[in-house]
Design an enzyme around this catalytic site. Structure first.
Site, PDB file in Angstrom:
ATOM      1  N   GLU A   1      -7.297   0.574  -4.133  1.00  0.00           N
ATOM      2  CA  GLU A   1      -7.223   0.504  -2.672  1.00  0.00           C
ATOM      3  C   GLU A   1      -8.535   0.050  -2.015  1.00  0.00           C
ATOM      4  O   GLU A   1      -8.523  -0.855  -1.182  1.00  0.00           O
ATOM      5  CB  GLU A   1      -6.731   1.848  -2.117  1.00  0.00           C
ATOM      6  CG  GLU A   1      -5.243   2.019  -2.385  1.00  0.00           C
ATOM      7  CD  GLU A   1      -4.741   3.446  -2.378  1.00  0.00           C
ATOM      8  OE1 GLU A   1      -5.470   4.342  -1.926  1.00  0.00           O
ATOM      9  OE2 GLU A   1      -3.607   3.665  -2.836  1.00  0.00           O
TER      10      GLU A   1
ATOM     11  N   LYS B   1       3.140  11.131  -3.517  1.00  0.00           N
ATOM     12  CA  LYS B   1       2.125  10.419  -4.299  1.00  0.00           C
ATOM     13  C   LYS B   1       1.184  11.372  -5.048  1.00  0.00           C
ATOM     14  O   LYS B   1       0.737  11.072  -6.141  1.00  0.00           O
ATOM     15  CB  LYS B   1       1.304   9.527  -3.358  1.00  0.00           C
ATOM     16  CG  LYS B   1       0.205   8.725  -4.035  1.00  0.00           C
ATOM     17  CD  LYS B   1      -0.395   7.780  -3.022  1.00  0.00           C
ATOM     18  CE  LYS B   1      -1.619   7.075  -3.527  1.00  0.00           C
ATOM     19  NZ  LYS B   1      -2.133   6.132  -2.511  1.00  0.00           N
TER      20      LYS B   1
ATOM     21  N   ASP C   1       0.881  -1.176   0.000  1.00  0.00           N
ATOM     22  CA  ASP C   1       0.000   0.000   0.000  1.00  0.00           C
ATOM     23  C   ASP C   1       0.911   1.216   0.000  1.00  0.00           C
ATOM     24  O   ASP C   1       1.517   1.554   1.013  1.00  0.00           O
ATOM     25  CB  ASP C   1      -0.891  -0.022   1.254  1.00  0.00           C
ATOM     26  CG  ASP C   1      -1.713   1.270   1.401  1.00  0.00           C
ATOM     27  OD1 ASP C   1      -1.649   2.143   0.501  1.00  0.00           O
ATOM     28  OD2 ASP C   1      -2.428   1.398   2.421  1.00  0.00           O
TER      29      ASP C   1
ATOM     30  N   ASP D   1     -13.000   5.435   1.612  1.00  0.00           N
ATOM     31  CA  ASP D   1     -11.571   5.471   1.937  1.00  0.00           C
ATOM     32  C   ASP D   1     -11.052   6.903   1.840  1.00  0.00           C
ATOM     33  O   ASP D   1     -10.908   7.442   0.745  1.00  0.00           O
ATOM     34  CB  ASP D   1     -10.823   4.543   0.963  1.00  0.00           C
ATOM     35  CG  ASP D   1      -9.301   4.515   1.213  1.00  0.00           C
ATOM     36  OD1 ASP D   1      -8.813   5.298   2.048  1.00  0.00           O
ATOM     37  OD2 ASP D   1      -8.617   3.707   0.561  1.00  0.00           O
TER      38      ASP D   1
END
Ligand SMILES: Nc1ncnc2c1ncn2[C@@H]1O[C@H](COP(=O)(O)OP(=O)(O)OP(=O)(O)O)[C@@H](O)[C@H]1O
Ligand SMILES: [Mg+2]
Length: 554
Positions: A147, A70, A8, A170
């Site tokens: 994810e 990211k 992850d 999420d």
């Protein structure tokens, strides 16, 4: 075959896991922790530090210490440290390398294969960039998975007998994903995904920062303020107020030190972030309606990501869906666990269960076509793959060149839902040449969009009558902003000299009225475009075609 790990790769934190005796297991880093801050520090001599060791340098050397990389994935931006440029992918690769190194030490074996997770709402370009980061880290990226889907796999494996409609919400450090799926005796059928690639905990930190202090240039002070803002936010998840204390934060013009002391209450914080939190309602409702469900049809709501610990976030989910969400045991670890499960399914280490997974493409993908109007022709977006189509998928459609005797067509590839292509994001284009000259509407061209299991798009085009083909992996370096090309500037392009004779010759023919089909004009125009866009190969192919045509005319 070697083992596959699941990673992850988060905006704020990253985790790595593998399958151990049929179950997912998190792997500790060199400090014995399961969670690694996504921070990279590059030393003067090029040494790389990752995680908590790197985070120490956020305050002392912010100029060569990177966090939240990211959010730049696939942007084409460069980051500088010690006069050297690094792409976001290179920095992500350092993070991956570190995590894999931890796993190699822990497991005592070499690791070179991985499943990496990305936000469901990541674009094609961002997915490719993530794959690139994996490759730079020396990994074979066996699969890119979403994810929230990973979280669903983790939940699904633990609840194999359930038949339920599930919504995964999420909210992490930098991204929001909402995914609606159906769980049916081990089959995880993703129905719809929606989200925002630029919304997460870091935005809440920034809102606290700008409510506490005026913008400041001093990078160290900024880092201290950011850290204090995050501490404050986290504290306010469990307490009603928090005292921020930053002595000697700045030096004023008169040389005196300036400190920052302030108490922030939960109510204040909630007011500051309210708009952003409420903006997550739309993705929930759209994902639900795309899945053909209403809130009442949901049986389980899973909260994933650190930012779902914020009370007003939980409350909004609860109010929007009129149900009480279930917080996962491990909102921070579940995505890595799910990635490990996917790895296990690939390597066969959890083959005794019947876990099956389907996923969707979150964006509508299509091309632009010319529609004849009464007064004027206009370009319209023509969707080939509607959003939330189950993947992998492949769709083909026939198109016809718009003018008589046209021998090339440019196929533009867009992502979005607007009928006006300009309002959508152009992912790239491909040029199909060698169409036999014919009257309009006679020579069909077949365009195929193939969207693979990793969420990566390939576009193919072929001339039906000759079988001539081109195909392309849509732009790998980042979505280029729509270029506004001034064709009159073509002679300023680097290679212009080489093309000048052919272009001049063609323009002479056009001026003499020898271009009835308009073919010369199109070719000349496309060569100029290709030159301005620095697409050398394309310009060269077009030039060859132009020369051939001129020869035929002579
Ligand atoms: N108790 C808490 N209350 C509020 N926010 C929290 C809490 N714990 C963690 N966070 C926030 O959660 C975010 C990190 O969450 P997480 O680790 O799930 O994100 P990530 O996986 O790195 O990001 P993404 O999934 O967006 O790439 C950070 O912004 C952090 O400040
Ligand atoms: Mg995350």
């Amino acid at each position: 075959m070697s083992r596959i790990v699941g990673i992850d790769l988060g905006t704020s934190t990253s985790e790595i896991a593998c399958i151990d005796e049929g179950a997912p297991k998190l792997i500790p880093n060199t400090l014995g922790k399961l969670i690694t801050p996504s921070v990279v520090h590059i030393g003067e001599d090029g040494t790389v530090l990752v995680g908590e060791d790197a985070a120490e340098y956020l305050f002392t050397r912010p100029d060569c210490t990177f966090m939240e990389v990211k959010r730049l994935t696939g942007s084409g931006e460069v980051l500088r440290a010690h006069q050297k440029d690094y792409s976001p992918e290179e920095l992500q690769a350092m993070l991956l390398r570190y995590l894999v190194g931890c796993a190699e030490t822990y497991l005592g074996e070499k690791i070179d294969r991985a499943v990496i997770t990305v936000p469901a709402y990541f674009t094609d370009v961002q997915r490719r960039a993530t794959t690139k980061a994996g490759e730079l880290a020396g990994l074979q990226v066996e699969r890119i998975i979403n994810e929230p889907t990973a979280a669903a796999l983790d939940y699904g494996l633990a609840n194999l007998k359930e038949c339920k409609n599930v919504l995964v919400y999420d909210l992490g450090g930098g991204t929001l994903d909402v995914t609606v799926l159906e769980l049916f005796e081990g089959v995880i059928d993703v129905k719809a995904s929606r989200g925002n690639n630029h919304l997460g905990g870091k935005d809440f930190d920034e809102l606290i920062m700008c409510n506490l202090a005026d913008p400041m240039k001093d990078e160290r002070a900024l880092m201290r303020l950011k850290k204090a803002a995050e501490d404050c936010k986290i504290a306010l998840s469990t307490q009603e107020e928090y005292q921020i204390s930053l002595p000697f934060l700045l030096t004023a013009k008169n040389g005196k030190p300036v400190s920052l002391e302030k108490t922030v209450t939960r109510t204040e914080f909630e007011q500051w972030v309210q708009e952003k939190v409420v903006s997550t309602r739309e993705p929930m409702m759209t994902a639900l309606s795309d899945a053909g469900l209403s809130p009442g049809d949901l049986n389980v709501i899973l909260l994933v990501g650190g930012s779902t610990r914020i009370p007003c976030v939980k409350k909004l989910v609860e109010e929007t869906l009129s149900a009480i969400p279930r917080s996962l045991v491990d909102p921070d670890l579940t995505v890595a666990r799910g990635a490990a499960i996917q790895a296990g399914l690939l390597e066969g280490s959890i083959s005794n269960t019947d876990l099956v997974l389907t996923d969707v493409c979150p964006y509508t993908l299509g091309t632009a076509v010319l529609h004849e109007g009464v007064y004027e022709d206009r370009l319209l977006f023509d969707p080939l793959i509607p959003r939330n189509t189950t993947i992998p998928t492949e769709k083909s459609r026939l198109y016809y060149p718009a003018t008589d005797y046209q021998t090339t067509v440019q196929i533009r590839v867009y992502q979005g839902d607007s009928s006006n292509p300009d309002n959508n994001e152009q992912l790239g284009d491909i040029l199909l040449t060698g169409i036999p000259p014919a009257k309009r509407g006679k020579e069909p061209v077949e365009v195929t969009f193939a969207y693979d299991i990793n969420g990566i798009l390939q576009v193919k085009a072929s001339v039906v009558s000759t079988g001539g083909k081109v195909s392309t992996d849509i732009s790998t370096t980042g979505v280029k902003p729509k270029p506004v090309l001034d064709l009159s500037q073509w002679e300023k392009a680097e290679e212009a000299r080489h093309y000048r004779p052919a272009i001049r010759k063609a323009e002479k023919q056009i001026a003499f009225g020898n271009d009835e089909a308009g073919e010369l004009k199109i070719l000349v125009q496309q060569i100029k475009e290709a030159l301005l866009l620095k697409e050398g190969q394309q310009a060269e192919d077009l030039r060859a075609e132009l020369l051939e045509l001129l020869e035929d005319m002579a």
